[in-house]
Write a protein that holds these residues in place. Structure first.
Motif, PDB file in Angstrom:
ATOM      1  N   GLU A 258      49.850  17.681 -20.216  1.00  0.00           N
ATOM      2  CA  GLU A 258      49.934  19.127 -20.384  1.00  0.00           C
ATOM      3  C   GLU A 258      51.040  19.495 -21.380  1.00  0.00           C
ATOM      4  O   GLU A 258      50.935  20.465 -22.116  1.00  0.00           O
ATOM      5  CB  GLU A 258      50.215  19.818 -19.047  1.00  0.00           C
ATOM      6  CG  GLU A 258      49.069  19.782 -18.063  1.00  0.00           C
ATOM      7  CD  GLU A 258      48.891  18.415 -17.448  1.00  0.00           C
ATOM      8  OE1 GLU A 258      49.901  17.686 -17.296  1.00  0.00           O
ATOM      9  OE2 GLU A 258      47.745  18.050 -17.123  1.00  0.00           O
ATOM     10  N   HIS A 259      52.090  18.680 -21.341  1.00  0.00           N
ATOM     11  CA  HIS A 259      53.198  19.027 -22.214  1.00  0.00           C
ATOM     12  C   HIS A 259      52.877  18.806 -23.677  1.00  0.00           C
ATOM     13  O   HIS A 259      53.484  19.388 -24.561  1.00  0.00           O
ATOM     14  CB  HIS A 259      54.424  18.180 -21.847  1.00  0.00           C
ATOM     15  CG  HIS A 259      54.937  18.482 -20.480  1.00  0.00           C
ATOM     16  ND1 HIS A 259      55.683  17.599 -19.759  1.00  0.00           N
ATOM     17  CD2 HIS A 259      54.790  19.572 -19.707  1.00  0.00           C
ATOM     18  CE1 HIS A 259      55.983  18.130 -18.586  1.00  0.00           C
ATOM     19  NE2 HIS A 259      55.448  19.320 -18.532  1.00  0.00           N
TER      20      HIS A 259
ATOM     21  N   GLY B 177      51.973  21.913 -25.997  1.00  0.00           N
ATOM     22  CA  GLY B 177      52.936  22.861 -26.535  1.00  0.00           C
ATOM     23  C   GLY B 177      53.957  22.237 -27.451  1.00  0.00           C
ATOM     24  O   GLY B 177      54.780  22.935 -28.022  1.00  0.00           O
ATOM     25  N   ASN B 178      53.897  20.936 -27.567  1.00  0.00           N
ATOM     26  CA  ASN B 178      54.984  20.281 -28.283  1.00  0.00           C
ATOM     27  C   ASN B 178      54.700  20.186 -29.773  1.00  0.00           C
ATOM     28  O   ASN B 178      53.791  19.508 -30.216  1.00  0.00           O
ATOM     29  CB  ASN B 178      55.204  18.892 -27.708  1.00  0.00           C
ATOM     30  CG  ASN B 178      56.502  18.324 -28.171  1.00  0.00           C
ATOM     31  OD1 ASN B 178      56.790  18.337 -29.360  1.00  0.00           O
ATOM     32  ND2 ASN B 178      57.304  17.849 -27.249  1.00  0.00           N
TER      33      ASN B 178
END
Lengths: 628, 758
Positions: free
Chosen positions: B248-249, B252-253
């Motif tokens: 999930e991270h 946005g990274n």
């Protein structure tokens, strides 16, 4: 390699997440909490990463709350308000239960609004120019140099400078206090710093006038304590001025009526304060000081007494005490002994000084022992072998910076004959204690004020000791309080287990009500701007849940013995103890707890004696405590 | 996915065009230089361009793609316009120039593309730009411009990430990796250094694959096992990676998206590459081979493998080295011809004296090469390549002043170092963020974290505002001293505060004529201030995120800004929209500088690369890699040939613009270098840093040493001389004051500025 790879970022435990969820009325299962915790950590790191960008572009080194909030705002997260304060927010544990919180006091806005003391506004930002390097050749004005004339100042500043210097060096005590107070709190005097430093550097010209010297020292103190001033390279100049007051044979000290010791003590204190507060700025200086101390130690007695007061006040260098003082002690001791034993009238002055030195050494040595004991008590649980060889808590591995200094030291050491503990290897605690005890005898032991509670255990590690009638005489409750130093540091493990049962009040009373000469000699530790001893004691004695305290003061669990604490007099075989040691037992009534510490201390042999003990003390205390 | 593919092949067409352009320019300068400017002004406009000559099928496809995209983004209006224009091809050619950037670049108006040749060229340029735009839109979708993307970043991101979905046995990853490691350790020394470059991108991609496929434990183990092997200069990226353990991270990274969307570029000699290829094929190590195929771009060259030192000096950026082709385009780094001083020419403005070489020196040189007949430096661009504002009377006066000053200039050299004068900002409370001096050193401006901009006069002459309109009407306009009369004596003061921003001011820049001041801020705007009235004239809104830096062109009128949204924008003061958008950096643009001839713009970025952009057509003409930290300052040498850059790693690197090569490394600073400046003659380079020092470097020597060598320009493999210490002429401490700006006065006195930092 493995420890290098330790991940170095904050982790939010899932319990915290659960707690927070509870506080808003949501029940979370373990799985979800774990997931959330991990996510929170990640977001936190992300925000920290982003905020560093704002810091870099603001061309700062310090990451501010503001930066962090900007990062949050740009990632569409609500900013966290209320943390912009300059003061650190106290982080406290709750007594009941394992809960920690940031103390958030309520502020009465009405009071604030109606307050009459309107805070001063910040000084106007301004641009000042100076030619720093002419034709690229050298400094027109070297680093930390002080200007010789007051110029290029605005009128206001100039006036301020004149008024303040006049007030401080003038006759009016009251005015001086006001001026010093302002110097300490004024936020707009950065531009004047070099000039004040210059004024202070005038110590050499007034070495005959104790009054002026102490005023200059007060000025240094104010400057050092002013939170708005960055001393930078000027600190060197300040330190050298202070050192001058400590070390040089001041002209004023010729006259025995002059109480130059007060000044020296105060200067030493100040120096110690500078080291504590601005240690980062004076790194190299510290080693210089150690070096000069060493010279003093290995030199003759004539020059020597001066060095010691400040040695004791620098509580930083406990390892330095171990490395510098301890090996030299026996060589130096003979000198001191000779002086103290000489009862001739002509020697009176020197002898008085000698006593002070004696007291100072004693304090230093005690601190050393205590520190060793504390650091030692950690590995005790582990292997016995480790404990004999090293003292983990003692200090970081001897930093390379110090090596040059101590390289010379070892060279000096070789000159001194018959020094038993010359090798740089840390001396095992019992051995050290025995040696020191040989020098100081009972005055050393007494200062540790140990209760009989730990005695049995102590005998386990220490060499067999004959029962000491003095110790046996002590009552089971170890309320006998020695002067402040004892109160501050020697908390026996038993006391640790129930710290709250022991009221801190007696300790305070004791330390303040004991006008002993011990206090005089160890007054440096009292006056220091550290928390009062009793407080420290309480804190270090805190129960295990205080994680921070625990890590800093690795206190032994209840079972850990203080092996060195009680040593018999027979251990001092190598060298005769001071003669007056023998008088100790007689001073002890069977029940020491009935004996007020004051009386006890009062009858101790003169150490760091002043002319008229009690009254004089009050006086000197006043001078030390000049409300700055 | 399509967009991504486009992105990865984007440089080829771009380069092709560039060479064509340069040929064209050489062959038929007037026509081409006039013909190209109207292309690619604003992104939105650029997308309309391909329609102009969309005749062949690829053009049509592009067009359709753009239409689809617009539709998807619900930009119906644009879509309709595009559709209409695509249908009415012939009408576009004429209206385009004036409709788009043509008006802004008014000088180019005379040579509109009319021949078939030029228009097809134009269309291809535009096409390339369009693809570049859309491709570059992917890494930072929401950021390029609001017009282009309009909030559908989610699908793109998913497409990007989906490339990781291929399955492999997670347990085998470490086996593969260590297998490769063993192999590389065992190859000949000469190949090992080159092949070792593969480790880092491979490591990252393998790790990300594990994370994407949700093998969290394996990913962690993999990371722990191998991250110690990576070069130390990647540690910042590794730290970000280590924090990333969830699929999930990844969404946005940004760092990660960059890594994924741009192929990591490695330069490897053919021999080494064959070795690697053979090994992987023999072992049937498809996992690694796939990654190399998909995510890496291996730039194979013939010849000697490079040494470790050579590789290390060039690597360190976020996406590997620059491809060799990326630096092949011709750059006109020469200076524009100066006007005669006493008889100033009207066709150009000669403002920025700091950019020109020493006039005394240059003049005779030019004369000797026969500059009388308007011939000039072969490396210089056409005078009218970029339309420049006309010289005003006041400018001429200033020029004359400058020439007078220049005759009194100190000649600097290793033997005669400049005097340094330091402007200390007192009571700035850690709030000073930017400083600029006017060229004549009469004014200083400071940008502050409290959103204010302050201007100080550092001469006895006080700052005065113009009178109010009512008072002005009373003035006798024919009097000789009218300029004096319009000033309001009552407002005279040593400093003026400019209020308007709503966030810390990160960059400021005086206009060359000292009438304007630019400031950029965290509030995503760039503001133009008048130094006559001390009021804000314009707020340029275009950036969507904090703007880190801005600078006026040396000729005024244009300015450049760059910020957190990873694009640099070129503006003209009288246009509220940017004329060009330079997109391509993979992280924040941290600093922006104009080339002395105003035809190029250099941008430094947090992706640890420096890019040089052609103002004319918006192309990226140089990519410089080699810094190991975000770049925070840039400086062109006065002759326009060289570029110096300073970064958080405390190193200053020197670049040859013409050859596109790194030519020097100056080591000495221990903290971020925030200020760089060449002396007026370019003989000394001054660098100022957070470590409270100003250092002077022998620039002449640094450049000469290189120039006497025969350039290995073809390969681009340079071995940097380890001569930092020889080049360091002096290191000067300030008093607890980080140096954040440096400036050489016209007489070569070095001015420094910074805030006293208690």
């Amino acid at each position: 390699m493995a420890d290098r790879e330790e991940r170095k970022f904050a982790e939010v435990p899932r319990d915290s997440v659960k707690l927070m969820a509870e506080s808003v009325g949501v029940e979370l299962s373990d799985d979800i909490a774990a997931m959330l915790a991990e996510d929170v950590c990640y977001r936190l790191r992300e925000a920290a990463q982003n905020s560093s960008q704002f810091m870099r572009h603001a061309k700062r080194r310090r990451l501010t709350v503001e930066d962090f909030n900007r990062a949050l705002r740009w990632s569409n997260v609500e900013a966290v308000c209320g943390y912009g304060s300059q003061d650190a927010l106290p982080f406290r544990p709750l007594k009941e239960g394992e809960l920690y919180f940031v103390e958030d006091r309520e502020i009465n806005l009405v009071e604030l609004a109606l307050a009459t003391n309107i805070p001063k506004g910040c000084a106007e930002t301004m641009v000042r120019v100076q030619v720093s390097y002419l034709d690229g050749k050298g400094n027109v004005e070297p680093q930390g140099a002080v200007p010789t004339a007051v110029q290029s100042l605005t009128d206001d500043l100039l006036k301020y400078y004149q008024q303040v210097t006049r007030a401080i060096l003038g006759e009016d005590q009251q005015l001086m206090k006001v001026a010093l107070q302002d110097l300490q709190t004024n936020s707009k005097i950065a531009a004047l710093l070099p000039y004040f430093v210059h004024v202070v550097s005038g110590v050499k010209s007034v070495s005959h006038d104790l009054e002026q010297l102490s005023r200059l020292l007060h000025m240094v103190k104010s400057l050092v304590q002013n939170p708005f001033l960055y001393l930078g390279s000027y600190i060197k100049s300040l330190v050298s001025s202070v050192m001058y007051c400590i070390l040089e044979p001041l002209a004023a000290s010729i006259n025995p009526l002059n109480d130059h010791w007060t000044l020296r003590d105060y200067a030493a204190l100040l120096l110690s304060h500078i080291f504590w507060a601005h240690g980062d700025l004076v790194g190299g200086l510290y080693h210089q000081i150690l070096l000069s101390l060493q010279k003093v130690l290995s030199g003759s007695f004539k020059k020597l007494p001066l060095g010691f007061c400040f040695l004791t006040s620098l509580c930083v260098p406990l390892q330095a005490v171990e490395r510098v003082l301890f090996p030299h002690l026996s060589a130096y001791w003979s000198n001191l002994q000779a002086v103290l034993d000489d009862d001739s009238v002509s020697n009176a002055q020197v002898k008085a000084d000698g006593h002070k030195v004696y007291g100072a050494i004693l304090v230093a040595v005690e601190k050393l022992l205590k520190m060793k004991a504390q650091s030692r008590s950690v590995p005790v649980e582990g292997s016995v072998a480790v404990r004999e060889r090293s003292f983990p808590g003692l200090s970081p591995p001897q930093e390379p910076v110090s090596e040059p200094g101590f390289g010379i030291a070892s060279h000096l050491l070789q000159g001194a004959a018959g020094v038993p503990a010359e090798e740089p290897v840390p001396v095992p605690l019992p051995v050290m204690y025995r040696e020191l005890y040989a020098f100081f005898g009972d005055s050393l032991a007494v200062r540790f004020s140990t209760g009989p509670g730990i005695e049995p255990r102590a005998s386990r590690a220490a060499p067999p000791q004959p029962p000491d009638s003095k110790k046996e005489g002590m009552g089971p409750d170890t309320t006998r309080k020695m002067p402040q130093l004892t109160a501050s540091m020697t908390i026996s493990p038993r006391q640790d287990s129930s710290p709250r049962n022991e009221p801190s009040l007696p300790a305070v009373q004791n330390s303040s009500a004991a006008p002993s000469r011990f206090q005089r000699s160890s007054s440096s530790s009292l006056q220091r701007s550290k928390p009062p001893p009793s407080k420290a004691a309480q804190r270090s004695a805190g129960p295990t849940r205080e994680v921070f305290q625990k890590s800093r003061f690795p206190l032994p669990p209840a079972a850990a013995p203080f092996s060195f604490l009680i040593a018999g007099r027979q251990t001092g075989r190598r060298c005769q103890g001071r003669r007056f040691q023998t008088s100790f037992p007689q001073l002890h009534p069977p029940n020491p707890s009935a004996q007020p510490p004051r009386g006890y201390a009062h009858k101790l042999p003169v150490i760091g004696r002043m002319g008229k003990p009690v009254k004089r003390w009050v006086c000197s205390q006043y001078s030390l405590h000049l409300p700055l | 996915m399509a967009a991504v593919q486009d992105g990865s092949i984007e440089p080829e067409p771009e380069n092709e065009i560039k060479t064509e352009t340069s040929n064209e320019v050489l062959g038929n300068p007037g026509d081409a230089s006039g013909g190209v400017p109207p292309t690619a002004p604003v992104a939105a406009v650029a997308t309309e361009k391909p329609a102009a000559a969309a005749t062949d099928s690829t053009e049509r496809q592009t067009l359709l793609a753009v239409l689809q995209f617009l539709k998807k983004s619900k930009l119906f209006e644009s879509e309709e316009i595009l559709r209409r224009e695509a249908g009415l091809l012939n009408e576009i050619g004429d209206s385009q120039g004036s409709g788009a950037g043509g008006a802004a670049l008014g000088g180019g108006g005379g040579a509109e593309p009319e021949s078939g040749d030029a228009s097809s060229l134009l269309s291809r340029v535009a096409g390339a730009v369009a693809t570049a735009q859309s491709a570059n839109a992917t890494p930072a979708p929401a950021k390029v411009t609001p017009v282009v993307t309009g909030g559908d970043d989610q699908p793109d991101v998913n497409v990007v990430l989906a490339a990781y979905s291929q399955q492999g046995d997670p347990v085998l990853y470490p086996v593969y990796y260590s297998g490769l490691k063993r192999f590389i350790d065992s190859v000949l020394d000469c190949h090992r250094a080159e092949l070792s470059q593969v480790f880092y991108p491979l490591f990252v991609h393998m790790y990300l694959e594990l994370v994407y496929n949700q093998y969290e434990k394996e990913a962690k183990a993999f990371f722990d096992k191998f991250h110690g092997d990576q070069e130390c200069y990647y540690k910042d990226d590794l730290r970000i990676l280590s924090g990333l353990t969830k699929k999930e991270h990844m969404k946005g990274n940004e760092t990660l998206l960059d890594f994924r969307t741009s192929k990591f570029v490695l330069r490897i000699s053919r021999d080494s590459y064959q070795l690697l290829k053979r090994h992987l094929q023999e072992r049937q190590n498809n996992q690694i081979w796939n990654i190399i195929q998909e995510h890496l771009y291996i730039d194979i060259f013939d010849g000697m493998p490079r040494s470790k030192g050579q590789i290390d000096s060039m690597s360190g950026s976020l996406a590997g080295e620059a491809k060799r082709e990326a630096n092949k385009a011709k750059v006109f780094y020469g200076l524009l011809k100066e006007p005669e001083i006493e008889v100033p020419l009207d066709d150009e403005d000669e403002e920025a004296e700091n950019e020109e070489g020493k006039p005394k020196k240059k003049k005779p040189k030019k004369d000797s090469t026969g500059s009388k007949s308007k011939k000039q430096d072969p490396n210089a661009p056409q005078q009218s390549r970029i339309p420049l504002p006309e010289l005003k009377d006041s400018d001429k006066l200033d020029k004359i002043m400058n020439m007078k000053e220049a005759t009194k200039r100190v000649r600097l050299g290793p033997e005669s170092l400049p005097s340094i004068c330091f402007y200390t900002f007192l009571n700035a409370y850690q709030g000073l963020t930017a400083v600029d001096f006017t060229d004549d050193s009469s004014l200083v401006a400071g940008g502050f974290a409290d959103s204010t901009v302050r201007v100080w006069s550092v001469t006895p002459k006080k700052l005065r505002g113009v009178k109010t309109a009512g008072d002005l009407s009373l003035i006798d306009k024919d009097s000789d001293d009218v300029l004096e009369r319009i000033m309001d004596e009552k407002t005279a003061s040593e400093s003026k505060n400019l209020y308007g921003h709503s966030g810390p001011v990160y960059g400021i820049s005086f206009s060359p004529d000292r009438n304007y001041l630019l400031s950029c801020s965290e509030d995503a705007t760039v503001r133009l201030w008048s130094l006559q009235t001390f009021t804000c004239l314009v707020g340029y809104k275009g950036h969507n995120y904090p703007v880190w830096d801005t600078q006026f062109s040396p000729y005024g009128y244009y300015f450049i800004s760059g910020g957190h949204d990873r694009v640099a924008r070129l503006w003209a003061t009288d246009h509220y929209q940017p004329l060009r958008i330079f997109s391509g950096h993979l992280a924040d643009i941290t600093c922006t500088r104009f080339h002395p001839n105003s035809n190029y713009v250099a941008t430094g970025s947090a992706d640890r690369t420096i890019r040089l952009w052609d103002v004319l057509n918006g192309n990226c003409v140089r990519i410089f890699t080699g810094h190991k930290g975000p770049i925070h300052c840039l400086a062109f040498s006065p002759n326009g040939k060289f570029l110096a850059s300073g970064a958080t790693d405390g190193r200053v690197l020197l670049w040859d613009i013409g050859h596109g090569l790194m030519i020097g490394e100056l080591k000495g600073h221990t903290d971020t270098v925030y200020a760089l400046k060449f002396s007026r003659d370019g003989e000394i380079l001054a660098s100022g840093s957070m470590d409270n020092t100003v250092r002077l470097w022998d620039a002449t020597k640094a450049f000469d040493d290189i120039e006497t060598d025969d350039f290995t320009a073809a390969t681009g493999h340079i071995t940097l001389p380890e001569n930092s210490q020889e080049l360091l002429l002096g290191s000067y401490m300030t008093k607890s004051t980080p140096v954040i700006h440096l400036h050489f006065t016209r007489r070569n006195l070095l001015l420094g500025a910074g805030a006293y930092n208690p």
